[in-house]
Design a protein around this motif. Structure first.
Motif, PDB file in Angstrom:
ATOM      1  N   GLU A 120       6.096  -7.634  -7.561  1.00  0.00           N
ATOM      2  CA  GLU A 120       5.932  -6.185  -7.706  1.00  0.00           C
ATOM      3  C   GLU A 120       6.157  -5.784  -9.156  1.00  0.00           C
ATOM      4  O   GLU A 120       6.703  -6.547  -9.955  1.00  0.00           O
ATOM      5  N   GLU A 121       5.751  -4.570  -9.467  1.00  0.00           N
ATOM      6  CA  GLU A 121       5.809  -4.048 -10.838  1.00  0.00           C
ATOM      7  C   GLU A 121       7.205  -4.099 -11.422  1.00  0.00           C
ATOM      8  O   GLU A 121       7.383  -4.347 -12.613  1.00  0.00           O
ATOM      9  N   SER A 122       8.220  -3.917 -10.614  1.00  0.00           N
ATOM     10  CA  SER A 122       9.597  -3.878 -11.124  1.00  0.00           C
ATOM     11  C   SER A 122      10.025  -5.216 -11.741  1.00  0.00           C
ATOM     12  O   SER A 122      10.970  -5.253 -12.526  1.00  0.00           O
ATOM     13  N   GLU A 123       9.331  -6.307 -11.427  1.00  0.00           N
ATOM     14  CA  GLU A 123       9.686  -7.604 -11.997  1.00  0.00           C
ATOM     15  C   GLU A 123       9.194  -7.775 -13.437  1.00  0.00           C
ATOM     16  O   GLU A 123       9.606  -8.713 -14.123  1.00  0.00           O
ATOM     17  N   LEU A 124       8.357  -6.865 -13.903  1.00  0.00           N
ATOM     18  CA  LEU A 124       7.888  -6.920 -15.284  1.00  0.00           C
ATOM     19  C   LEU A 124       9.062  -6.918 -16.254  1.00  0.00           C
ATOM     20  O   LEU A 124       9.084  -7.678 -17.219  1.00  0.00           O
ATOM     21  N   LYS A 125      10.045  -6.095 -15.987  1.00  0.00           N
ATOM     22  CA  LYS A 125      11.234  -6.012 -16.856  1.00  0.00           C
ATOM     23  C   LYS A 125      11.928  -7.361 -16.970  1.00  0.00           C
ATOM     24  O   LYS A 125      12.341  -7.781 -18.048  1.00  0.00           O
ATOM     25  N   GLY A 126      12.042  -8.083 -15.854  1.00  0.00           N
ATOM     26  CA  GLY A 126      12.678  -9.395 -15.869  1.00  0.00           C
ATOM     27  C   GLY A 126      11.879 -10.425 -16.645  1.00  0.00           C
ATOM     28  O   GLY A 126      12.443 -11.257 -17.365  1.00  0.00           O
ATOM     29  N   VAL A 127      10.560 -10.386 -16.505  1.00  0.00           N
ATOM     30  CA  VAL A 127       9.698 -11.301 -17.253  1.00  0.00           C
ATOM     31  C   VAL A 127       9.852 -11.046 -18.743  1.00  0.00           C
ATOM     32  O   VAL A 127      10.068 -11.977 -19.535  1.00  0.00           O
ATOM     33  N   LEU A 128       9.765  -9.782 -19.134  1.00  0.00           N
ATOM     34  CA  LEU A 128       9.889  -9.448 -20.556  1.00  0.00           C
ATOM     35  C   LEU A 128      11.285  -9.765 -21.073  1.00  0.00           C
ATOM     36  O   LEU A 128      11.454 -10.235 -22.206  1.00  0.00           O
ATOM     37  N   GLY A 129      12.293  -9.539 -20.246  1.00  0.00           N
ATOM     38  CA  GLY A 129      13.666  -9.859 -20.627  1.00  0.00           C
ATOM     39  C   GLY A 129      13.855 -11.342 -20.889  1.00  0.00           C
ATOM     40  O   GLY A 129      14.530 -11.738 -21.851  1.00  0.00           O
ATOM     41  N   ALA A 130      13.264 -12.181 -20.039  1.00  0.00           N
ATOM     42  CA  ALA A 130      13.360 -13.637 -20.231  1.00  0.00           C
ATOM     43  C   ALA A 130      12.720 -14.050 -21.548  1.00  0.00           C
ATOM     44  O   ALA A 130      13.245 -14.920 -22.263  1.00  0.00           O
ATOM     45  N   LEU A 131      11.611 -13.419 -21.903  1.00  0.00           N
ATOM     46  CA  LEU A 131      10.924 -13.760 -23.150  1.00  0.00           C
ATOM     47  C   LEU A 131      11.694 -13.251 -24.367  1.00  0.00           C
ATOM     48  O   LEU A 131      11.763 -13.941 -25.391  1.00  0.00           O
ATOM     49  N   VAL A 132      12.306 -12.078 -24.250  1.00  0.00           N
ATOM     50  CA  VAL A 132      13.132 -11.556 -25.346  1.00  0.00           C
ATOM     51  C   VAL A 132      14.330 -12.473 -25.575  1.00  0.00           C
ATOM     52  O   VAL A 132      14.655 -12.817 -26.715  1.00  0.00           O
ATOM     53  N   ASN A 137       7.638 -14.166 -29.053  1.00  0.00           N
ATOM     54  CA  ASN A 137       6.768 -13.050 -29.387  1.00  0.00           C
ATOM     55  C   ASN A 137       5.544 -13.055 -28.471  1.00  0.00           C
ATOM     56  O   ASN A 137       4.914 -14.087 -28.268  1.00  0.00           O
ATOM     57  N   ILE A 138       5.227 -11.894 -27.918  1.00  0.00           N
ATOM     58  CA  ILE A 138       4.055 -11.742 -27.050  1.00  0.00           C
ATOM     59  C   ILE A 138       2.901 -11.210 -27.892  1.00  0.00           C
ATOM     60  O   ILE A 138       3.018 -10.174 -28.533  1.00  0.00           O
ATOM     61  N   HIS A 139       1.783 -11.920 -27.870  1.00  0.00           N
ATOM     62  CA  HIS A 139       0.590 -11.458 -28.585  1.00  0.00           C
ATOM     63  C   HIS A 139      -0.172 -10.433 -27.750  1.00  0.00           C
ATOM     64  O   HIS A 139      -0.612  -9.420 -28.265  1.00  0.00           O
ATOM     65  N   TYR A 140      -0.344 -10.736 -26.464  1.00  0.00           N
ATOM     66  CA  TYR A 140      -0.956  -9.777 -25.545  1.00  0.00           C
ATOM     67  C   TYR A 140      -0.632 -10.189 -24.121  1.00  0.00           C
ATOM     68  O   TYR A 140      -0.216 -11.318 -23.861  1.00  0.00           O
ATOM     69  N   ILE A 141      -0.846  -9.219 -23.228  1.00  0.00           N
ATOM     70  CA  ILE A 141      -0.532  -9.435 -21.816  1.00  0.00           C
ATOM     71  C   ILE A 141      -1.512  -8.617 -20.978  1.00  0.00           C
ATOM     72  O   ILE A 141      -1.904  -7.522 -21.387  1.00  0.00           O
ATOM     73  N   TYR A 142      -1.940  -9.164 -19.849  1.00  0.00           N
ATOM     74  CA  TYR A 142      -2.773  -8.404 -18.908  1.00  0.00           C
ATOM     75  C   TYR A 142      -2.536  -8.954 -17.512  1.00  0.00           C
ATOM     76  O   TYR A 142      -2.008 -10.053 -17.346  1.00  0.00           O
ATOM     77  N   SER A 143      -2.918  -8.179 -16.518  1.00  0.00           N
ATOM     78  CA  SER A 143      -2.605  -8.582 -15.148  1.00  0.00           C
ATOM     79  C   SER A 143      -3.814  -9.204 -14.446  1.00  0.00           C
ATOM     80  O   SER A 143      -4.955  -8.964 -14.803  1.00  0.00           O
ATOM     81  N   PHE A 144      -3.498  -9.992 -13.453  1.00  0.00           N
ATOM     82  CA  PHE A 144      -4.516 -10.591 -12.597  1.00  0.00           C
ATOM     83  C   PHE A 144      -5.057  -9.522 -11.650  1.00  0.00           C
ATOM     84  O   PHE A 144      -4.339  -8.602 -11.265  1.00  0.00           O
ATOM     85  N   ILE A 145      -6.311  -9.674 -11.249  1.00  0.00           N
ATOM     86  CA  ILE A 145      -6.904  -8.789 -10.246  1.00  0.00           C
ATOM     87  C   ILE A 145      -6.409  -9.192  -8.869  1.00  0.00           C
ATOM     88  O   ILE A 145      -5.987  -8.373  -8.077  1.00  0.00           O
ATOM     89  N   ALA A 184       7.785 -20.800 -20.785  1.00  0.00           N
ATOM     90  CA  ALA A 184       7.746 -21.298 -19.408  1.00  0.00           C
ATOM     91  C   ALA A 184       9.134 -21.743 -18.953  1.00  0.00           C
ATOM     92  O   ALA A 184       9.542 -21.471 -17.817  1.00  0.00           O
ATOM     93  N   GLN A 185       9.860 -22.399 -19.823  1.00  0.00           N
ATOM     94  CA  GLN A 185      11.218 -22.831 -19.490  1.00  0.00           C
ATOM     95  C   GLN A 185      12.120 -21.634 -19.222  1.00  0.00           C
ATOM     96  O   GLN A 185      12.868 -21.601 -18.243  1.00  0.00           O
ATOM     97  N   SER A 186      12.038 -20.641 -20.084  1.00  0.00           N
ATOM     98  CA  SER A 186      12.876 -19.446 -19.939  1.00  0.00           C
ATOM     99  C   SER A 186      12.560 -18.710 -18.638  1.00  0.00           C
ATOM    100  O   SER A 186      13.467 -18.286 -17.917  1.00  0.00           O
ATOM    101  N   LEU A 187      11.278 -18.570 -18.335  1.00  0.00           N
ATOM    102  CA  LEU A 187      10.874 -17.895 -17.101  1.00  0.00           C
ATOM    103  C   LEU A 187      11.303 -18.691 -15.872  1.00  0.00           C
ATOM    104  O   LEU A 187      11.778 -18.127 -14.889  1.00  0.00           O
ATOM    105  N   GLY A 188      11.140 -20.011 -15.930  1.00  0.00           N
ATOM    106  CA  GLY A 188      11.563 -20.865 -14.829  1.00  0.00           C
ATOM    107  C   GLY A 188      13.060 -20.784 -14.576  1.00  0.00           C
ATOM    108  O   GLY A 188      13.506 -20.744 -13.419  1.00  0.00           O
TER     109      GLY A 188
END
Length: 158
Positions: free
Chosen positions: A95-107, A112-120, A140-144
């Motif tokens: 769900e959309e609320s998990e976006l914060k967690g994904v971005l937090g893991a990358l921070v 650095n994120i160059h770009y991001i888009y969602s799957f259909i 990938a390691q951080s997200l995992g």
């Protein structure tokens, strides 16, 4: 020395072994060109899983992920759609609320994120994000480690 091998094995297992392939299609910015590309894919049973378009006055870059990259590559070559191919990190979210967690893991990993888009859509019914980052292995390691599933090309291919 066995400890070193164990930690190396753990790192290798966290990396996507089959990264998601993204095509960047270069086309003139004119009415119907995107329709031509997607119709070509549709006629050959190639499904667009994720898409974003960057446009300028004269041209456009269509970034897309498909479920059959080999067939898509063949179709673009045979039908004069110039493209480049790269790997992107894809991460599954429920769900959309998990976006914060994904971005937090990358921070946290200082990625650095160059770009991001969602799957259909995804075969599992869940959605995902396509992310172009500076260091996809560390990302990938951080997200995992945060419990997110990194999606592979096999996960979306038929």
């Amino acid at each position: 020395m066995n400890i070193l091998h164990s930690s190396m094995a753990a790192e290798i297992n966290l990396r996507p072994l089959d990264p998601v392939k993204q095509f960047s299609v270069f086309t003139e910015n004119r009415v119907g060109r995107l329709h031509e590309l997607t119709t070509l894919f549709h006629q050959s049973n190639v499904h667009v899983i994720a898409i974003t378009v960057l446009d300028t006055t004269d041209s456009a870059i269509v970034r897309l992920i498909v479920d059959d990259p080999d067939k898509a590559r063949e179709l673009m070559i045979n039908n004069d759609f110039p493209y480049t191919e790269s790997s992107v990190l894809a991460v599954e979210i429920e769900e959309e609320s998990e976006l914060k967690g994904v971005l937090g893991a990358l921070v946290e990993a200082e990625i650095n994120i160059h770009y991001i888009y969602s799957f259909i859509k995804r075969p599992s019914g869940r959605t995902a994000l396509a992310i172009n980052v500076e260091d996809s292995e560390v990302a990938a390691q951080s997200l995992g480690q945060r419990g997110f599933k990194v999606v592979t090309q096999s996960d979306i291919s038929r």
